[in-house]
Design a protein around this motif. Structure first.
Motif, PDB file in Angstrom:
ATOM      1  N   SER A   1      19.185  20.075  62.231  1.00  0.00           N
ATOM      2  CA  SER A   1      18.203  20.214  61.259  1.00  0.00           C
ATOM      3  C   SER A   1      18.508  19.453  59.994  1.00  0.00           C
ATOM      4  O   SER A   1      19.575  19.770  59.355  1.00  0.00           O
ATOM      5  CB  SER A   1      17.683  21.946  60.766  1.00  0.00           C
ATOM      6  OG  SER A   1      18.664  22.100  60.157  1.00  0.00           O
ATOM      7  N   ALA A   2      17.471  18.907  59.414  1.00  0.00           N
ATOM      8  CA  ALA A   2      17.966  18.317  58.233  1.00  0.00           C
ATOM      9  C   ALA A   2      17.981  19.125  57.068  1.00  0.00           C
ATOM     10  O   ALA A   2      17.168  20.219  57.007  1.00  0.00           O
ATOM     11  CB  ALA A   2      16.867  17.248  57.601  1.00  0.00           C
ATOM     12  N   ALA A   3      18.813  18.799  55.986  1.00  0.00           N
ATOM     13  CA  ALA A   3      18.821  19.588  54.791  1.00  0.00           C
ATOM     14  C   ALA A   3      17.968  19.103  53.849  1.00  0.00           C
ATOM     15  O   ALA A   3      18.080  18.072  53.226  1.00  0.00           O
ATOM     16  CB  ALA A   3      20.232  19.671  54.372  1.00  0.00           C
ATOM     17  N   THR A   4      16.780  19.803  53.970  1.00  0.00           N
ATOM     18  CA  THR A   4      15.630  19.286  52.674  1.00  0.00           C
ATOM     19  C   THR A   4      15.681  20.366  51.748  1.00  0.00           C
ATOM     20  O   THR A   4      15.194  21.441  51.829  1.00  0.00           O
ATOM     21  CB  THR A   4      14.481  19.201  53.352  1.00  0.00           C
ATOM     22  OG1 THR A   4      14.131  20.725  53.968  1.00  0.00           O
ATOM     23  CG2 THR A   4      14.364  18.279  54.440  1.00  0.00           C
ATOM     24  N   ALA A   5      16.281  19.767  50.434  1.00  0.00           N
ATOM     25  CA  ALA A   5      16.226  20.936  49.459  1.00  0.00           C
ATOM     26  C   ALA A   5      14.957  20.938  48.527  1.00  0.00           C
ATOM     27  O   ALA A   5      14.936  20.259  47.481  1.00  0.00           O
ATOM     28  CB  ALA A   5      17.516  20.362  48.477  1.00  0.00           C
ATOM     29  N   ALA A   6      13.977  21.425  49.184  1.00  0.00           N
ATOM     30  CA  ALA A   6      12.550  21.305  48.979  1.00  0.00           C
ATOM     31  C   ALA A   6      12.444  22.440  47.666  1.00  0.00           C
ATOM     32  O   ALA A   6      13.584  23.320  47.699  1.00  0.00           O
ATOM     33  CB  ALA A   6      11.659  21.805  49.913  1.00  0.00           C
TER      34      ALA A   6
END
Lengths: 290, 817, 205
Positions: free
Chosen positions: B48-53
């Protein structure tokens, strides 16, 4: 290696040109010079593999102010550009020979700065005791010059053999052979001297690490075992034994085949040894902290 | 030469383990397709991508909770975006003061998203493919209706042929604290309610956590009596923890981890931890760590008692007033002389051995000088806050281990006063929440929680005197069907897994195993019918508090998301099966799950002053109240005549004449003994045998591990990364075997072999190894358990009195793999 | 520069549970292998065995570390792209538009703060939950700690109240990067570089 070879070539040029005249020297050194080109290109291509985001590649030059990596890339590119320029100048005989020599000197100087920058990439990491040591630049320079010298020797003999095969002896050969012999002798001496330096630096480095405990001691453990011994043996055989033989056999009367084999074998052995060395250099990366 | 830097080697947890679970779960990968559903989910799977939303970009925040069996219970706020949980937040109510504390979930609860969206989630009902081996991993998908029909018709057939006592509800604590969605105690589960509508089921008594102390406590105190709550240690100068490890077993930041640490910070009492391991509780709380050989606490207590008696440091008044059997003057009628605890200690008893500190030192490993010093300190520090965890009792001599620590509490006069303790596990304040959903089992027959494998194998041979059968002299029928709801005791948490699996593979014995779970657990692999449950985030329930010192609280865990896949609630499953058995009305009483939850809250408001209404509670998520510190046996201490105990004598029975009788009448296997006094007993595979056993010289215990609550969360990648499964081994023992920290090792005995990395550490006593319990049994082609479950090594051999699990009494050897 | 922010870590309370680590991973959706906050166990000691008995001389303690937003951030210095930079609160962050993912900062940082994320090809790291701070909330790790061992704030205030210790094993000598970190030491905390014990869980960092 490219840098080392270039520098060594420069030395050959300077020393030999006095005795044999520039033309003669050029005839044997130019092909070697052209051989360096592809090696350098390969190096640059390989370095691209470190970019996990190739799209941002040009950003790597943004931080010359503090980042040795930026500097390395800058001087690497500079050395490559100057090297190609010089090669082209030699090929097309641009400018006067003095100008070309100036260019060569500048290239060699940039090359030396490049080696320095490269070693500083590692030296500057205070958190890696195995690298943050005077031995890092020292090893980079010995490796560069040692491989450079032996590469020149090997390339020299290779071009000679190729030429013989193509058109037999030429008039230049006579000049060549004493020139070549002299060059090889010089390379032999240089190799032994550099080997001595290397065999002094390595134990000092390991002793320092082992004595420092912690991460440093962990790093020191890398320099034990079969690979480490293999490296020492290979370098010793190549830069020691074969270089001595090269020195002894190198004479205008020597059989070129023997010299070619010696020079190539010496280069191949040391290259293998130094590749192991470099790999172990990376393996020895143990950081302090967590 | 021009060699640019190569990327450094990063040390990350290999994905192997994560994928391994998927592979294990996908035994019939083609059918289950574990992971395939999860391609597009956020935060699922290793890639899974790390998306720092931004942490604020969500649709709504919903209260839920973590309902596993750690003794704590933590509210969680789940943030939802586009119908998915994208973030889990802690309790944001309360503060950092004892009694009103913020209930900060532990590391496990914080990984909840990766449990809910786990590749191992069960998605649709499945049946073991006919003709294939149980546990073989060959499944066929079936409809819910098919599943209900088959279960209902099998129940009807078994009740007709064998009676209700052939149907067993196996122990399981995978969902705990909920009221409708509760897998323990078994009598309060929806499965029990369903079975009670059709005549009941075979009961069990005890539990894997504390079987031996639970059976032992009534012989001393008449019933289960908690020790003083941890917040009450503020009234102590000295706190002693016998194998009690709240910082690893009850990790909630609103529960006992917070309470013990905060109390210690505020009060600064001296803390002594007696444990084979230098636990995290010792790291953070202890002034002194006393390492002890597993299973020898009773010998340590005897050695200390010798010092106290010799130096007249014990509280003779308390013993005279409140206890039976400490000395010859206070023995029950008709008991021969020399039977008192004092005689046992001074060598005037039948064994003629003086239990000197030197005697205890040889057994426990604790130097005699230390025993003397400890005894003096414990005897002279005023009331001592004495508690024991459940490790000491999870031994072959567990009942006596537990009882001996009660005696120590009595000898120091610490029982029933602030700052003291009964020597039991810590008690805590709790809200008397109602449970109108619970029903009563018409069947009274019960076996020990640990005896179900015997009941499958040789049910009608099991008797009251030989096997602890209760309610009948002898079982009439073997177990023919097992319900396993939200539990992993069918395989992973029971002992001697290889033997258990061999038993289960014979489907002529137990004919039907129904597993209800939301993950493909080890036990789920051995089901005949597998029903995919929802997680608690996919349904509504009212959740009881965990152990939190003197704080009471209640949680409404709302439905956060819709059920995933084709999962259904246990309430719906039971309602549907009840309908097929003709008892739907009795089961549901015409209520939905939400109706029941409302009912629970409304009924509870009568007993819990100030408890908000259901709708208010739903809005609040968690409601807290500062309650009283728990002081075990305070009434008895204040007035022993008006408030007698429920023991035959009405007093604390150091000598139990009931056990005296049992010792004469019970049929015990060679070597097992029952003693009227809490004597130290050397047992099979005990501390003394270890030192003479050349083949398997190491004592193996299994500590509760931060990665998991028992086996719950054991398949969550974030947890495997944070706390990988390792076996603890003492530095000296490791050096003897050429093992260095991180080496892959085999831990083995004649029952099995596990393979896992070694944690070489000074934090465990010499001669002792500890395999964190609850790792998922994963046999490779050679039968080596590469999951590293301690129960691959443990024994079926039950304890003498409780017939309970003795899973820390295990001898092993370790070699480099 | 406005106020330099930093973390406060009370080592006496840390149980090594890693709720901080996982809360951070949950908040930022970090895959296995990318861990912005990590917890080290440092332990050691000896046993005296005498016949049947033994006496321990054992110590252990935990250290939770994310990024210390250092005064002398070596990651920023070595970064060839200027992606790694310090903002006005002294918070060190990665500008993903600039990062080439060469991982040089990963080598340089003795706290393992910059973490390479294979999914993006860039470095990633703690920014002290800038989004939460902007909303007046605590960073996820601070709010998560069951033991209340973590806090954050202007480093001057933290130091005024809790001292200036930032160098315990296994952390590097603070003079290297000058971390904006204050540690309340465990009773057995060993000074940086003491070498009396060892990192027990290197595979977890």
């Amino acid at each position: 290696m490219s840098v080392g070879a270039f520098v060594v070539l420069g030395v050959v040029q300077l020393v030999a040109a006095r005795r044999y005249g520039r033309e003669a020297v050029d005839t044997i050194t130019d092909p070697v010079l052209y051989a360096i080109g592809p090696v350098m290109v390969l190096g640059l291509v390989a370095s691209m593999f470190h970019m996990n985001d190739v799209g941002n590649t040009l950003n790597v030059l943004r931080h010359v102010a503090t980042s040795w990596l930026s500097r390395e890339i800058l001087f690497g590119a500079g050395f490559a550009a100057l090297g190609f320029l010089f090669a082209a100048a030699q090929w097309f005989r641009w400018g006067t020979s003095r100008q070309r020599q100036g260019l060569a000197a500048l290239t060699a100087l940039v090359g030396l700065v490049l080696v320095w920058s490269m070693s500083m990439i590692y030296y500057s990491l205070v958190a890696v005791p195995a690298w943050h040591s005077w031995t890092t630049p020292a090893q980079f320079f010995t490796t560069a010059l040692l491989l450079g010298a032996l590469a020149v020797g090997a390339a020299l003999m290779a071009t000679l053999m190729v030429r013989r095969r193509r058109g037999g002896a030429t008039t230049a050969d006579l000049a060549d052979s004493s020139l070549v012999a002299g060059t090889l002798k010089g390379i032999g001496i240089a190799a032994v001297v550099l080997l001595g330096a290397e065999f002094l630096i390595i134990p000092l480095h390991i002793a320092n690490l082992a004595g420092a405990g912690g991460a440093a001691a962990t790093s020191a453990e890398v320099f034990t075992g079969a690979w480490f011994v293999a490296r020492l043996v290979l370098v010793f055989l190549g830069a020691g034994l074969l270089a001595v033989l090269l020195f002894r056999y190198a004479s205008p009367d020597a059989r070129p085949r023997t010299l070619a084999v010696l020079a190539t074998a010496a280069f191949a052995l040391v290259l293998a040894g130094e590749l192991i060395g470099r790999s172990q250099f990376y393996d020895s990366m143990t950081r302090i902290g967590m | 030469m021009s060699a640019p830097p190569v990327p450094p080697v990063t040390t990350t947890v290999p994905r192997r383990s994560f994928l391994k679970w998927s592979a294990a779960a996908g035994g019939g990968a083609a059918l289950v397709g574990a992971g395939a559903y999860f391609g597009g989910l956020p935060g699922v799977g290793p890639a899974s991508a790390a998306t720092a939303a931004s942490g604020l970009d969500v649709d709504r925040t919903v209260w839920s909770s973590c309902n596993v069996n750690c003794g704590s219970r933590c509210p969680l706020r789940m943030q939802v975006k586009d119908g998915r949980i994208v973030r889990v937040l802690p309790d944001d109510t309360g503060d950092d003061e004892i009694g009103t504390q913020q209930i900060r979930a532990c590391v496990r609860g914080r990984s909840m998203r990766h449990r809910i969206y786990n590749p191992d989630r069960l998605k649709t009902p499945m049946r073991r493919r006919p003709g294939t081996r149980r546990g073989g991993g060959e499944w066929e998908e079936i409809s819910w209706e098919e599943a209900y029909d088959e279960i209902a018709s099998t129940i009807q057939r078994l009740v007709k042929d064998y009676g209700n006592e052939s149907i067993y509800l196996n122990y399981g604590t995978g969902t705990l604290g909920g009221t409708i969605t509760r897998s323990w105690p078994p009598s309060q589960t929806p499965i029990a309610r369903l079975m009670n509508c059709v005549g009941g089921y075979l009961n069990h008594y005890g539990d894997y956590s504390a079987a031996n102390i639970e059976q032992a406590a009534p012989y001393t105190f008449g019933s289960w009596i908690g020790s003083n709550s941890f917040d009450d240690a503020r009234n102590s100068r000295l706190q002693v923890l016998f194998g009690n490890n709240p910082l690893e077993t009850r990790m909630s930041g609103g529960g006992e981890t917070f309470v013990t640490q905060r109390t210690r910070q505020d009060n600064g009492q001296r803390v002594i931890v007696i444990d084979p391991r230098y636990t995290d509780s010792a790291v953070s709380l202890a002034d002194e760590w006393v390492p002890i050989r597993p299973g020898t606490d009773a010998a340590l207590v005897a050695g200390m008692a010798h010092v106290m008696i010799s130096e007249d440091l014990h509280d003779q008044d308390f013993l005279d007033t409140y206890c039976v059997g400490f000395d010859e003057e206070h023995l029950p009628e008709g008991i021969p002389a020399g039977s008192s605890y004092r005689s046992y200690i001074l060598g005037d008893g039948p064994d003629g051995t003086e239990k000197t500190p030197a005697w205890a030192a040889r057994i426990t490993g604790i130097p005699a000088s230390t025993i003397v010093r400890l005894a003096r300190e414990i005897a002279t520090s005023g009331p001592v806050h004495i508690t024991q965890g459940w490790g000491p009792q999870r031994h072959a001599n567990g009942e006596n281990q537990a009882r001996s620590i009660f005696v120590l509490a009595a000898m120091t006069g610490s029982i029933g006063v602030p700052g003291g303790g009964t020597g039991e596990r810590e008690g805590s304040y709790g809200l008397p929440m109602a449970n109108p959903f619970a029903t009563t089992n018409p069947v009274e027959t019960a076996i020990s929680v640990f005896g179900w494998t015997d009941a499958i194998e040789r049910g009608p041979e099991m008797t009251a005197l030989a096997d602890g059968v209760v309610g009948k002299d002898r079982l009439d029928v073997p177990i023919k069907m097992i319900w396993q709801y939200a539990g992993n005791a069918l395989v992973n948490q029971h002992a001697d897994i290889n033997r258990t699996v061999r038993l289960l593979e014979d489907d002529t014995k137990c004919e039907l195993i129904v597993v209800i779970d939301n993950q493909m657990t080890v036990s789920a692999r051995y089901a005949d019918i597998l029903l995919p449950d929802v997680s608690n985030a996919e349904q509504l329930d009212v959740v009881q508090q965990g152990s939190a010192g003197n704080m009471g609280y209640a949680i409404v865990a709302d439905q956060v998301i819709h059920p995933l896949f084709d999962c259904r609630t246990v309430y719906e499953m039971c309602s549907q099966i009840a309908a097929r058995l003709g008892v739907e009305k009795e089961f549901t009483e015409g209520r939905t799950q939400e109706d029941w939850v409302r009912q629970v809250v409304e009924d509870s408001r009568e007993a819990v002053p100030g408890l908000p209404s259901f709708d208010e509670l739903r809005e609040m998520g968690v409601w807290k109240v500062k309650g009283e510190s728990y002081i075990g046996l305070k009434d008895f201490r204040d007035d022993p005549v008006a408030n007698p105990l429920t023991t035959p004598s009405g007093k604390i029975e150091i000598f139990s004449d009931r056990l005296w009788e049992m010792a004469k009448t019970w049929e015990l296997p060679e070597g097992d003994v029952i003693t009227a006094l809490p004597e130290y007993v050397a047992t099979w595979e005990g501390a003394e045998e270890a030192r003479t056993n050349a083949k398997h010289p190491l004592q193996c215990i299994g500590h509760h591990y931060k990665q998991r609550t028992h086996s719950s969360y054991g398949n969550v990648d974030w947890m495997q990364e944070a706390h990988p499964q390792v076996v603890w081994i003492n530095t000296g023992d490791a050096a003897d075997r050429g093992i260095v920290n991180g080496d892959l090792v085999d831990v083995f005995n004649d029952r099995g072999r596990i393979r896992l990395p070694a944690r070489v550490t000074a934090r465990i006593a010499p001669g002792v190894v500890s395999v964190p319990q609850g790792a998922w049994y994963t046999p490779d082609a050679q039968g080596v358990d590469v999951g590293g479950s301690v129960n691959t090594l443990t024994s079926w051999h039950p304890t003498a009195i409780a017939k309970g699990n003795a899973q820390h009494t295990t001898l092993v050897e370790i070699v480099k793999a | 520069m406005a106020t330099q922010l930093g973390f406060l870590f009370d080592q006496t309370l840390c149980t090594g549970c890693k709720a901080c680590q996982v809360a951070c991973k949950d908040k930022n959706d970090l895959p296995v292998g990318v861990t912005w906050r990590r917890v080290a166990e440092y332990s050691g000691g000896t046993w005296q065995q005498d016949g049947d008995t033994f006496v321990p001389n054992v110590f252990a303690y935990y250290t939770s570390i994310s990024c210390n937003h250092c005064e002398n951030p070596v990651c920023v210095q070595v970064c060839p792209t200027t992606a790694m930079h310090k903002d006005e609160n002294g918070i060190v962050t990665v500008d993903e538009d600039k990062c080439v993912g060469c991982r040089y900062c990963e080598w340089a940082c003795p706290y393992s703060a910059p973490q390479f994320n294979p999914a993006t090809g860039h470095m990633s790291k703690c920014d002290m939950c800038a989004d939460y701070r902007a909303e007046g909330q605590d960073p996820a790790c601070v709010a998560a700690c069951p033991s209340r061992a973590l806090a954050w704030g202007p480093i001057d205030e933290l130091r005024a109240e809790h001292g200036t210790l930032a160098g315990v094993e296994p952390l590097p000598d603070p003079s290297i990067t000058r971390p904006n970190l204050v540690i309340t030491p465990h009773r057995d905390a060993q000074p940086s570089g003491a070498g009396t014990g060892a990192l027990a869980n290197p595979e977890e960092l």
